[in-house]
Structures are given as structure tokens and as C-alpha cells.
Write a protein that holds these residues in place. Structure first.
Motif, PDB file in Angstrom:
ATOM      1  N   THR A 402       0.844  -1.189   0.000  1.00 15.75           N
ATOM      2  CA  THR A 402       0.000   0.000   0.000  1.00 15.75           C
ATOM      3  C   THR A 402       0.881   1.240   0.000  1.00 15.75           C
ATOM      4  O   THR A 402       1.718   1.415   0.891  1.00 15.75           O
ATOM      5  CB  THR A 402      -0.910   0.004   1.237  1.00 15.75           C
ATOM      6  N   ALA A 403       0.715   2.089  -0.989  1.00 13.12           N
ATOM      7  CA  ALA A 403       1.530   3.297  -1.110  1.00 13.12           C
ATOM      8  C   ALA A 403       0.933   4.409  -0.247  1.00 13.12           C
ATOM      9  O   ALA A 403      -0.270   4.657  -0.280  1.00 13.12           O
ATOM     10  CB  ALA A 403       1.610   3.735  -2.560  1.00 13.12           C
ATOM     11  N   ARG A 476      -5.445   5.858   6.897  1.00 13.19           N
ATOM     12  CA  ARG A 476      -6.188   7.028   6.429  1.00 13.19           C
ATOM     13  C   ARG A 476      -5.919   7.374   4.964  1.00 13.19           C
ATOM     14  O   ARG A 476      -6.821   7.777   4.243  1.00 13.19           O
ATOM     15  CB  ARG A 476      -5.852   8.236   7.299  1.00 13.19           C
ATOM     16  N   PHE A 477      -4.644   7.217   4.544  1.00 11.53           N
ATOM     17  CA  PHE A 477      -4.274   7.772   3.229  1.00 11.53           C
ATOM     18  C   PHE A 477      -3.614   6.776   2.277  1.00 11.53           C
ATOM     19  O   PHE A 477      -3.275   7.148   1.155  1.00 11.53           O
ATOM     20  CB  PHE A 477      -3.321   8.962   3.429  1.00 11.53           C
ATOM     21  N   GLY A 478      -3.405   5.540   2.677  1.00 10.67           N
ATOM     22  CA  GLY A 478      -2.752   4.570   1.806  1.00 10.67           C
ATOM     23  C   GLY A 478      -3.613   4.174   0.620  1.00 10.67           C
ATOM     24  O   GLY A 478      -4.845   4.190   0.681  1.00 10.67           O
ATOM     25  N   ARG A 479      -2.960   3.768  -0.475  1.00  9.36           N
ATOM     26  CA  ARG A 479      -3.676   3.344  -1.677  1.00  9.36           C
ATOM     27  C   ARG A 479      -2.929   2.186  -2.333  1.00  9.36           C
ATOM     28  O   ARG A 479      -1.697   2.184  -2.396  1.00  9.36           O
ATOM     29  CB  ARG A 479      -3.816   4.487  -2.692  1.00  9.36           C
ATOM     30  N   SER A 480      -3.684   1.204  -2.789  1.00  6.28           N
ATOM     31  CA  SER A 480      -3.136   0.111  -3.581  1.00  6.28           C
ATOM     32  C   SER A 480      -4.232  -0.370  -4.517  1.00  6.28           C
ATOM     33  O   SER A 480      -5.338   0.194  -4.553  1.00  6.28           O
ATOM     34  CB  SER A 480      -2.645  -1.029  -2.679  1.00  6.28           C
ATOM     35  N   VAL A 484      -7.993   1.216  -0.337  1.00 11.94           N
ATOM     36  CA  VAL A 484      -7.918   2.671  -0.383  1.00 11.94           C
ATOM     37  C   VAL A 484      -8.113   3.195   1.029  1.00 11.94           C
ATOM     38  O   VAL A 484      -8.919   2.669   1.804  1.00 11.94           O
ATOM     39  CB  VAL A 484      -8.975   3.254  -1.343  1.00 11.94           C
ATOM     40  N   GLY A 485      -7.353   4.238   1.412  1.00 12.43           N
ATOM     41  CA  GLY A 485      -7.439   4.793   2.750  1.00 12.43           C
ATOM     42  C   GLY A 485      -8.777   5.459   3.030  1.00 12.43           C
ATOM     43  O   GLY A 485      -9.521   5.807   2.119  1.00 12.43           O
ATOM     44  N   GLY A 533     -11.222  -2.412  -1.061  1.00 11.30           N
ATOM     45  CA  GLY A 533     -11.548  -2.395   0.358  1.00 11.30           C
ATOM     46  C   GLY A 533     -11.012  -1.136   1.025  1.00 11.30           C
ATOM     47  O   GLY A 533     -10.211  -0.384   0.457  1.00 11.30           O
ATOM     48  N   THR A 534     -11.483  -0.903   2.246  1.00 16.24           N
ATOM     49  CA  THR A 534     -11.026   0.269   2.991  1.00 16.24           C
ATOM     50  C   THR A 534     -11.077  -0.029   4.477  1.00 16.24           C
ATOM     51  O   THR A 534     -11.723  -0.995   4.919  1.00 16.24           O
ATOM     52  CB  THR A 534     -11.888   1.499   2.662  1.00 16.24           C
ATOM     53  N   SER A 535     -10.409   0.787   5.277  1.00 19.77           N
ATOM     54  CA  SER A 535     -10.433   0.628   6.730  1.00 19.77           C
ATOM     55  C   SER A 535     -11.680   1.295   7.296  1.00 19.77           C
ATOM     56  O   SER A 535     -12.073   2.378   6.860  1.00 19.77           O
ATOM     57  CB  SER A 535      -9.183   1.266   7.347  1.00 19.77           C
ATOM     58  N   ARG A 536     -12.294   0.632   8.290  1.00 17.79           N
ATOM     59  CA  ARG A 536     -13.483   1.184   8.921  1.00 17.79           C
ATOM     60  C   ARG A 536     -13.439   0.906  10.430  1.00 17.79           C
ATOM     61  O   ARG A 536     -12.830  -0.062  10.882  1.00 17.79           O
ATOM     62  CB  ARG A 536     -14.763   0.579   8.334  1.00 17.79           C
ATOM     63  N   ASN A 537     -14.156   1.752  11.200  1.00 13.89           N
ATOM     64  CA  ASN A 537     -14.317   1.534  12.645  1.00 13.89           C
ATOM     65  C   ASN A 537     -15.528   0.640  12.864  1.00 13.89           C
ATOM     66  O   ASN A 537     -16.649   1.105  13.068  1.00 13.89           O
ATOM     67  CB  ASN A 537     -14.540   2.867  13.373  1.00 13.89           C
ATOM     68  N   ILE A 538     -15.321  -0.676  12.821  1.00 17.07           N
ATOM     69  CA  ILE A 538     -16.479  -1.573  12.868  1.00 17.07           C
ATOM     70  C   ILE A 538     -16.352  -2.659  13.929  1.00 17.07           C
ATOM     71  O   ILE A 538     -17.269  -3.458  14.087  1.00 17.07           O
ATOM     72  CB  ILE A 538     -16.714  -2.240  11.498  1.00 17.07           C
TER      73      ILE A 538
END
Length: 680
Positions: A402-403, A476-480, A484-485, A533-538
Motif C-alpha cells: 500500500t503506497a 487514512r491515506f494509503g492506496r493500492s 484505499v485509505g 476495500g477500505t479501513s473502517r471503525n467496525i
């Protein structure tokens, strides 16, 4: 592998039925004390809103306290018996007598701490403190937070740092964000570097050792005080061809060794400009090179390089006759991690052939402690307050990673008070607010109390507090291509409490028990319900546990210690156990000094079965399952042949256990090192 250490559910429980049934009985017993413990905590909060440690009699030392901008080694301090927290201090003598080589080895027998190592020295090593996540333990060097800002979730790698320049390691279990900020939901670990002696202009020290697997370990240092100036310099080296980290049971196992080479240097300079004014600078560098294997498979071409710099400038003044200590600190840490994985016949198309991670943390902190005058029923009161600013940056690139190219800052303010009430109760409280520039902020607090009943040989303590972890820059900001952040992430939040008792019926025996619990919400996980996919508070998690301890000195020359930690850690969303949190860990150790110049120490650790990603799985990859239990035994002997010369022999994994702390990664086999240590 870090993504595996998040809160994944697992479907099977421990395969050690006796220990599990006993642990459930223990939890039922201590849960009966929960209401009374909470009552004690509430009464403490009403009695005095206070902070975490109390000034002791002269000459005592304080395990992990406020950052060194506020309190130095010569400031007002309190011993572990005065702290409302689970505290373990590993001294320089412990490091030498027990033969610890890395920070991970030093944490081998700490209650409430589970190590997850993917092999020997140099391999990725995480810890889980009291059942919390591997990125919920904050690591500090001389009070400066050093968790890598470029790590995907901010977890610290405990397998890299050597101990030649470390004076002691202070481990505190419980939430300490009110003192240190983001990341200390499960606890904090402070690596305190060595200091120059005040009574000598020059002293030299060092050691050299060698043994199994072509291992060579060495460090050398020089230190002293000349007039108002003091200095210290330490150089370290470590080299081993290592062992195969991949478990022999796996198909395709070749026995290919995963070597490790490390070099490190530390310089500390101090100037006592006036009796009440001191300036100090620290520069610490470490670089390691290592080979590693993929999860569930050999990988003969995978190598990594890890480099860290830490610089600290600090000034401290004592005002009002020493009653007010104020300090200002500027710090910067830099991490650079690089890995490469060339194609080979085992893995012709590696998923991450090349990656580069660069992370920085730059901070300025101002802290104060004011000793308040005594009042009726209130003594040894100390007020603390301060403010700070930190900026982190992360830049990663490579193939299959992830960049990230981002930076963020946060401001913080804190205050606290600590005191002794009616010469009977040590109470403490702290509150801190951290305001981030881009994701909001968090307010955390902690209350604690200690009541020594010396006539009964008892010590009671209780504490409750909150903590948080800010979302990482990658989250928060990574992308691949697959992830995605999510800039809208909230911080992870936790509330923890504990209550404990220590009883010393006679001088030679001490028994202790501590109940702990935590509830964490808004945990960050990758959500692949959409693409990318993305990060979430779950996620949410709950942990309940007990730490039992026993220390016995049947004769003056022999000390025995035993520990048993029961941990019940669950994913609240699924009600399934969390990965790499064993229900039971049992430790035992001894120190025997048959004659004055000879010391023999031993340590044993049993880790119960734990849920993990198990290889090979039915799908051909890793599946959730149970990782079997394992036992490891170490032994060290030291002989001081002259006043300044000690010979030592260290044996590791004497039972040649093939246990896998992380499934598919096996412990190094039995190995022995011999060496000499000199202090001039």
C-alpha cells in the motif's frame, strides 16, 4: 504479517481442557470481587482527583513515569509498591544474569504479555499486552514514543533492538494514554538507556560472546563525568547465521537458515550548567539485516533491512528551591524499512518483490512538576502539567504494498495531581487532551489508588482509565490496487480497570493477584465488502483476566518466582476468541547464588493453545484454527572470576522445543553461547 494481528475471530477454543476449566473457575472467583473493586475505584475518584505516582523516600527509583521532560532520574520518584498498576522492571543486572539479547527476550516472562515471534532474533516480533492488540502497546526510549509512523497499523517490532546500551526496561500494563498519548491502550514499555557515573572521569565496559549457529555478540562502551560535563558512548554488534524460521512440518521445508546481522551505537552528552540547570543530548542509531520466510512456506530470497535513528535534546531547570521542575524536550525519530524478494523456484511470482517504508516522528514537549505544601490529611502532593506537539510522516512505496505519502500533527495538553491521604492511601489521577489536525481529538483520564496495610502484610491497589489509538497514516491515506485509505476514520477507544492484592505473610513469601478488564470500541479493520476495500471503525472487543504471582525465598541464596496469567479475549461482534491471545500462560524462574561470585538463573514459560491463522488450511492458504501450546526453558550461569571480569554461559530452548509462537514459524532450536563481560 501485521494484518493478521488485528482482531480476527476464531472458531475453536483452547485444547488444554484442564487449564481452561481452571481459568474459568478463576475468572468466576475474581468476578465476584468486581463490584467491590469498582466501588473502591469510585470512592478513590471521589476522595481525590489525582495522578499516577507519588514521591518516595530518598534513593528509591520510579518505574515508568511521566516523560523525562517532566521527571528525570533524579526527580521525585516512587517505587513499584506505590503504583496502582501492573509494573515490572527489568534491571541491568537482570539483563546480564538472565542473558537477554533483544527486547523480545527480555519480555519472555512478563505477566500479562504474550509474544508473537516469527522466528529468532531479527524476525518480526509483536506483543499482546493484557489481551489488547499488538499496536496497543506504546514503546518509548527514555520517555520518547518511538512506534514507527510508517508501520501499517503503528505496531512496534520487538525483535530488532539490542540491549547493550539499556540500563533497564520498565513495563506497565494498563491504559496510559493520559500520560503518553496515542497507542497506550494495553500498556507502555520504556527502554531507559545507560547513564554516565557521577563519581568517575572514565570507566569502560563491554562483553563478547559466541556460540551456536555461528553467533557472535559484542558491545563496548565508555562513560564518565569531567567537571560539569558527562558523556557515554556504546557500540554494539550481533551476527548469527540463524535457524530456519519455517516450521519443519510444512511441505517444501528445506532447512534454509534465516540469518541476522545488527549494529548499533549510542552517544549521550550532558552539561550541568548550574546546580539547578541541566542540558542533555542523546543520539541512538541501529541497523539490522535479516532473512525471513513467508507465512506457511519457505522463501530463500526474502531479505530485509531495518534502520532507526533517534535524537533527543533536553533542558531541565529546578525553580523555587527545587519545588518546581520544568523541562523542555525536542525529539525526532526516523525509521527506514526495506525488503526485497527475488523470484525463485519456490515462489516464482512474489506478491511483494520490493518495498520501502520511511516514517518520522518529530515532537516538542514542555512539562512541569510542582511539589505542593502539606495540608491537614494531605501530604506529598505533586501537581503536574504540560503541553506538546508531534508531527508524523509516512512514505511507502513498492510492488504489492500500500503506497502512502502523508503527514499529520497533533497538539496535546495534560494535567494531574498525586498525593498521600491521611498517611494511609496513595491516590493519583491524570487527564490529557490530544487535538489532531485532521481527524479530531481525544480526551483520556486515569484514576488510581494504593493502600498498604503493613501490619497485615497486605497491599491493595485499584485503577480505572481510558485510552485511544489514532488511526495510522496508511489506514487514512494509503492506496493500492486492493485497498484505499479512509480519511474519515475515528480513533480506537478503550476503557480498562483493574484491582489487585499482594500479601507478604512472612518476609520470604509474597503472593499476588490482579483482576483486569478492558472494553475497546471503534476498532479499525479492513472492510472488503466493497472493492477496493477500505479501513473502517467496525469492531469491538472485550477482555477479562487475572494475573497470579508467587515469589518464595526458601533460603537466602535462592529465590523462586511463579506466574500464571488467565486471559479471556473475545471479538464482541462475533463472540469468538481473538487471535494470539492464549487463555493461559505460566512462567517460572529462579535465581541461585550458591557462592558469592556464582549466579545461576533459569526461566520457563508455558503458553497455552491459542487461536491463529493455521497453515496449511483447507483452502490451500491459511485458515482460522488453533495453534498448539508450547513450553520453552532457558538457563544462564555467571561466574565473577575477578572484581571486574565475569564469565557466562547461556542456554536457550534447552528442551529443543519445536513450538510455533506464530503458526508456521518455529522457535530456534537448542543453542548455547559463552562469553566474558568486563567493567573497568
Amino acid at each position: 504479517m501485521r494484518w493478521l494481528e488485528r482482531f480476527h475471530p476464531a472458531s475453536l477454543r483452547s485444547t488444554v481442557p484442564l487449564l481452561c476449566s481452571t481459568s474459568r473457575f478463576a475468572l468466576q472467583a475474581v468476578s465476584a470481587l468486581r463490584r467491590s473493586a469498582l466501588a473502591l475505584l469510585l470512592s478513590t475518584a471521589i476522595a481525590a482527583p489525582t495522578l499516577a505516582q507519588i514521591p518516595p523516600p530518598p534513593g528509591q527509583t520510579r518505574p515508568i513515569t511521566l516523560p523525562e521532560t517532566i521527571v528525570t532520574a533524579t526527580g521525585a520518584e516512587a517505587g513499584p509498591e506505590r503504583l496502582p498498576a501492573g509494573v515490572t522492571v527489568i534491571t541491568r543486572r537482570d539483563i546480564e544474569e538472565r542473558g537477554y539479547q533483544t527486547v523480545a527476550e527480555a519480555l519472555f516472562a512478563i505477566p500479562g504479555v504474550n509474544l508473537a515471534a516469527t522466528g529468532g532474533p531479527g524476525q518480526q516480533t509483536s506483543i499482546f499486552t493484557r489481551g489488547t492488540n499488538s499496536n496497543h502497546t506504546l514503546v518509548l526510549i527514555d520517555g520518547v514514543p518511538v512506534n514507527d509512523a510508517s508501520a501499517p497499523a503503528g505496531a512496534f517490532d520487538f525483535g530488532q533492538d539490542l540491549l547493550g546500551d539499556i540500563e533497564r526496561i520498565e513495563v506497565v500494563r494498563g491504559p496510559f494514554a493520559s500520560l503518553y498519548g496515542s497507542g497506550a491502550l494495553g500498556g507502555a514499555i520504556n527502554l531507559v538507556t545507560r547513564r554516565a557515573p557521577a563519581d568517575r572521569q572514565v570507566t569502560a565496559f563491554g562483553e563478547v560472546a559466541g556460540g551456536s549457529n555461528r553467533t557472535v555478540r559484542t558491545h563496548a562502551g565508555i562513560a564518565g563525568t569531567i567537571g560539569t560535563f558527562d558523556y557515554l558512548a556504546v557500540a554494539q554488534g550481533f551476527s548469527t547465521r540463524g535457524s530456519d524460521a519455517s516450521a519443519p512440518r510444512l511441505a517444501g521445508h528445506t532447512g534454509e537458515r534465516d540469518g541476522y546481522r545488527a549494529a548499533a551505537g549510542t552517544i549521550r552528552l550532558g552539561w550541568q550548567a548550574l546546580e539547578n540547570l541541566r542540558f542533555e543530548g542523546l543520539l541512538r542509531w541501529r541497523e539490522t539485516n535479516y532473512a525471513f520466510d513467508a507465512a506457511g512456506a519457505e522463501d530463500p530470497n526474502a531479505t530485509g533491512n531495518d534502520r532507526q535513528w533517534l535524537g533527543v535534546l533536553r533542558g531541565e531547570a529546578r525553580l523555587l528551591g527545587g519545588a518546581w521542575t520544568t523541562g523542555l524536550r525536542l525529539s525526532r525519530s526516523e525509521f527506514r524499512r526495506r525488503s526485497s524478494n527475488a523470484p525463485d523456484e519456490i515462489d516464482p511470482f512474489p506478491f511483494t518483490p520490493y518495498s520501502l517504508f520511511r516514517g518520522t516522528r518529530t515532537a516538542i514537549d514542555w512539562g512541569n512538576r510542582i511539589a505542593l505544601p502539606d495540608a491537614p490529611g494531605i501530604t506529598q502532593a505533586v501537581l503536574s502539567f504540560g503541553a506538546g506537539h508531534e508531527r508524523q510522516s509516512s512514505r511507502t512505496r513498492g510492488e504489492g504494498v500500500t503506497a502512502t505519502d502523508a503527514r499529520a500533527g497533533a497538539y496535546s495538553v495534560f494535567t494531574g495531581i498525586e498525593a498521600r491521604l491521611f498517611h494511609l492511601l496513595d491516590v493519583s489521577a491524570a487527564v490529557r487532551h490530544e487535538e489532531a489536525e485532521d481527524y479530531g481529538g481525544a480526551t483520556t483520564w486515569r484514576l488510581g489508588a494504593v493502600m498498604p496495610l503493613e501490619s497485615l502484610g497486605l497491599r491493595l491497589h485499584a485503577a480505572v482509565g481510558t485510552a485511544f489509538r489514532a488511526p495510522s497514516l496508511e489506514e487514512r491515506f494509503g492506496r493500492s490496487a486492493f485497498v484505499v485509505g479512509n480519511p474519515g476514520l475515528r480513533e480506537e477507544r478503550g476503557t480498562s480497570w483493574e484491582a489487585g492484592i499482594a500479601w507478604r505473610p512472612v518476609r520470604q513469601v509474597e503472593l499476588s493477584a490482579t483482576y483486569f478488564a478492558s472494553r475497546t470500541k471503534d476498532l479499525i479493520v479492513y472492510d472488503f465488502s466493497t472493492f477496493p476495500g477500505t479501513s473502517r471503525n467496525i469492531n469491538r472487543a472485550r477482555v477479562d483476566g487475572v494475573e497470579f504471582g508467587l515469589e518464595v525465598a526458601p533460603i537466602e541464596a535462592l529465590t523462586l518466582r511463579f506466574g500464571w496469567t488467565v486471559t479471556e479475549a473475545f471479538d464482541d461482534n462475533t463472540d469468538l476468541r481473538l487471535l494470539r491471545r492464549p487463555s493461559n500462560t505460566i512462567t517460572a524462574g529462579f535465581r541461585w547464588q550458591p557462592i558469592t561470585p556464582v549466579v545461576v538463573t533459569g526461566e520457563l514459560r508455558f503458553t497455552g493453545a491459542q487461536n491463529d491463522i493455521v497453515y496449511p488450511g483447507a483452502s490451500g492458504f491459511g485458515d482460522r484454527g488453533v495453534n498448539p501450546s508450547g513450553t520453552v526453558a532457558n538457563l544462564t550461569a555467571s561466574w565473577r572470576v575477578q572484581e571486574n571480569t565475569t564469565l557466562f554461559l547461556e542456554g536457550r530452548n534447552l528442551g529443543n522445543s519445536r513450538w510455533e509462537p506464530v503458526n508456521s514459524y518455529v522457535l530456534p532450536g537448542r543453542n548455547v553461547l559463552a562469553g566474558v563481560r568486563i567493567a573497568l
